[in-house]
Design a protein around this motif. Structure first.
Motif, short mmCIF file in Angstrom:
data_model
loop_
_atom_site.label_atom_id
_atom_site.label_comp_id
_atom_site.label_asym_id
_atom_site.label_seq_id
_atom_site.Cartn_x
_atom_site.Cartn_y
_atom_site.Cartn_z
N VAL A 13 -14.97 10.82 -5.31
CA VAL A 13 -15.23 9.38 -5.49
C VAL A 13 -14.03 8.56 -5.03
O VAL A 13 -14.17 7.54 -4.35
CB VAL A 13 -15.57 9.06 -6.96
N ALA A 14 -12.82 9.01 -5.39
CA ALA A 14 -11.60 8.30 -5.01
C ALA A 14 -11.46 8.22 -3.49
O ALA A 14 -11.18 7.15 -2.93
CB ALA A 14 -10.37 8.99 -5.61
N PHE A 15 -11.68 9.34 -2.80
CA PHE A 15 -11.57 9.35 -1.35
C PHE A 15 -12.68 8.52 -0.71
O PHE A 15 -12.48 7.91 0.35
CB PHE A 15 -11.59 10.78 -0.82
N SER A 16 -13.85 8.49 -1.34
CA SER A 16 -14.95 7.68 -0.82
C SER A 16 -14.68 6.20 -0.99
O SER A 16 -15.05 5.38 -0.14
CB SER A 16 -16.25 8.06 -1.54
N LEU A 17 -14.03 5.84 -2.11
CA LEU A 17 -13.74 4.43 -2.40
C LEU A 17 -12.58 3.91 -1.58
O LEU A 17 -12.62 2.79 -1.03
CB LEU A 17 -13.41 4.26 -3.89
N TYR A 18 -11.50 4.69 -1.50
CA TYR A 18 -10.23 4.19 -1.00
C TYR A 18 -9.87 4.69 0.40
O TYR A 18 -8.78 4.40 0.88
CB TYR A 18 -9.11 4.57 -1.95
N LEU A 42 -3.48 10.75 -4.00
CA LEU A 42 -3.80 11.84 -3.07
C LEU A 42 -4.11 11.31 -1.68
O LEU A 42 -3.83 11.98 -0.68
CB LEU A 42 -4.97 12.66 -3.61
N ILE A 43 -4.70 10.11 -1.61
CA ILE A 43 -4.93 9.50 -0.30
C ILE A 43 -3.60 9.20 0.37
O ILE A 43 -3.42 9.40 1.57
CB ILE A 43 -5.79 8.22 -0.41
N GLY A 44 -2.64 8.75 -0.43
CA GLY A 44 -1.29 8.52 0.09
C GLY A 44 -0.65 9.80 0.58
O GLY A 44 0.07 9.80 1.59
N ALA A 45 -0.91 10.91 -0.13
CA ALA A 45 -0.37 12.20 0.29
C ALA A 45 -0.96 12.61 1.64
O ALA A 45 -0.25 13.15 2.50
CB ALA A 45 -0.67 13.26 -0.76
N VAL A 46 -2.25 12.34 1.84
CA VAL A 46 -2.89 12.64 3.13
C VAL A 46 -2.28 11.79 4.23
O VAL A 46 -1.97 12.29 5.33
CB VAL A 46 -4.41 12.40 3.05
N ILE A 47 -2.07 10.50 3.97
CA ILE A 47 -1.47 9.61 4.97
C ILE A 47 -0.07 10.10 5.32
O ILE A 47 0.30 10.17 6.50
CB ILE A 47 -1.42 8.16 4.45
N GLY A 48 0.72 10.41 4.30
CA GLY A 48 2.07 10.89 4.54
C GLY A 48 2.09 12.21 5.30
O GLY A 48 2.89 12.40 6.23
N GLY A 49 1.19 13.13 4.92
CA GLY A 49 1.13 14.42 5.60
C GLY A 49 0.71 14.30 7.06
O GLY A 49 1.31 14.95 7.94
N PHE A 156 2.42 7.91 -1.09
CA PHE A 156 2.01 8.59 -2.33
C PHE A 156 2.51 7.83 -3.56
O PHE A 156 1.73 7.51 -4.46
CB PHE A 156 2.57 10.02 -2.32
N ILE A 157 3.79 7.52 -3.58
CA ILE A 157 4.39 6.93 -4.78
C ILE A 157 3.90 5.51 -5.02
O ILE A 157 3.69 5.10 -6.17
CB ILE A 157 5.94 6.99 -4.68
N VAL A 158 3.68 4.75 -3.95
CA VAL A 158 3.20 3.36 -4.12
C VAL A 158 1.80 3.36 -4.71
O VAL A 158 1.46 2.53 -5.57
CB VAL A 158 3.23 2.61 -2.77
N ARG A 159 0.97 4.30 -4.31
CA ARG A 159 -0.39 4.37 -4.86
C ARG A 159 -0.38 4.83 -6.32
O ARG A 159 -1.22 4.41 -7.11
CB ARG A 159 -1.26 5.28 -4.00
N ALA A 160 0.58 5.67 -6.67
CA ALA A 160 0.71 6.05 -8.08
C ALA A 160 1.12 4.83 -8.91
O ALA A 160 0.57 4.59 -10.00
CB ALA A 160 1.75 7.16 -8.23
#
Length: 264
Positions: A13-18, A42-49, A156-160
């Motif tokens: 749901v998070a990945f679908s929303l954001y 986790l979306i931020g982690a994907v972007i960073g990766g 990652f950290i900004v989204r947290a």
């Protein structure tokens, strides 16, 4: 098993929303959204990766600096579909209307684009390009990548931090999307987001003590400003202000890191 299934559904749901990353399709229930905001980092982690991967690939093929800058800059927009950028535009239109709170909230819900939103995005883009160019140039010139890696961790950290502010700060609308996403969150979500925040801080400090301290200070100071700005203009936070937070806080970190890399 049910707990694991619930967590997986919340992440989907998070990945679908954001984000615009394709996810399995199923009928959402309210319980599936309960912990979705905890998965926002986790979306931020994907972007960073993916930023790390793109940087390495462009380095192997010796892409020009400008190509690297543009590819890394557009990558977050591709992954999120510009979802958070819409928040900047709506918030800036509302703030610059100089109307009362209710009128500003109404302006943020208006799907039409105002002049101030366009001006704000242009200014945002110019600042981003100027300082990101500074960061990439110094990174490649000095051959030290830690500051650039801190920038990648910032997604990652900004989204947290955004997840925590969305839960803890007063909501401007009781019927808004952000209130719907956070009303069922509990202590577990706060613990997870705090752990993610501390993890991101730890990685930043591990990469570079000075760069990590500067980045964390930028996030803390911007969060203080964000709370005051939202309270004054809207009476609390909304989904649009959350998007504003993510985009502007990421830029604030990047600007500070770029200056730190330049003067290092």
């Amino acid at each position: 098993m049910n707990a694991i299934k619930s967590v997986i559904r919340s992440i989907i749901v998070a990945f679908s929303l954001y984000s615009r990353i394709p996810m399995p399709v199923f009928t959402w229930q309210e319980k599936d959204m309960k912990h979705a905001i905890s998965a926002l980092p986790l979306i931020g982690a994907v972007i960073g990766g993916l930023s790390f991967a793109v940087f390495k690939v462009t380095g192997i093929f010796e892409f020009p600096h400008l190509s690297i800058i543009l590819l890394l800059s557009v990558l977050p927009l591709i992954i999120t579909g510009g979802f958070h950028m819409d928040g900047i535009m709506d918030v800036q239109d509302a703030r610059n209307s100089y109307q009362d709170r209710q009128k500003k909230l109404k302006i943020m819900k208006d799907p039409h684009i105002g002049a101030f939103s366009v001006i704000s995005v242009i200014i945002y883009g110019m600042i981003w390009f100027a300082f990101f160019n500074l960061l990439i140039s110094n990174t490649l010139k000095k051959g030290s990548y830690n500051y650039l890696y801190i920038y990648m961790v910032s997604f990652f950290i900004v989204r947290a931090a955004c997840g925590l502010t969305s839960i803890l700060f007063e909501k401007a609308r009781r019927d808004g999307m952000l209130n719907t996403e956070t009303k069922s969150t509990g202590g577990a979500d706060k613990i997870v987001l705090t752990a993610e925040l501390l993890l991101g801080m730890g990685v930043m400090l591990f990469l570079d003590i000075i760069g990590g301290i500067i980045s964390i200070a930028a996030i803390v100071l911007f969060t203080v400003y964000y709370k005051a700005m939202c309270s004054k203009n809207f009476g609390g936070v909304t989904g649009d202000t959350a998007g504003f937070y993510i985009c502007v806080c990421e830029e604030a970190v990047m600007v500070c890191i770029s200056l730190a890399a330049f003067f290092a």
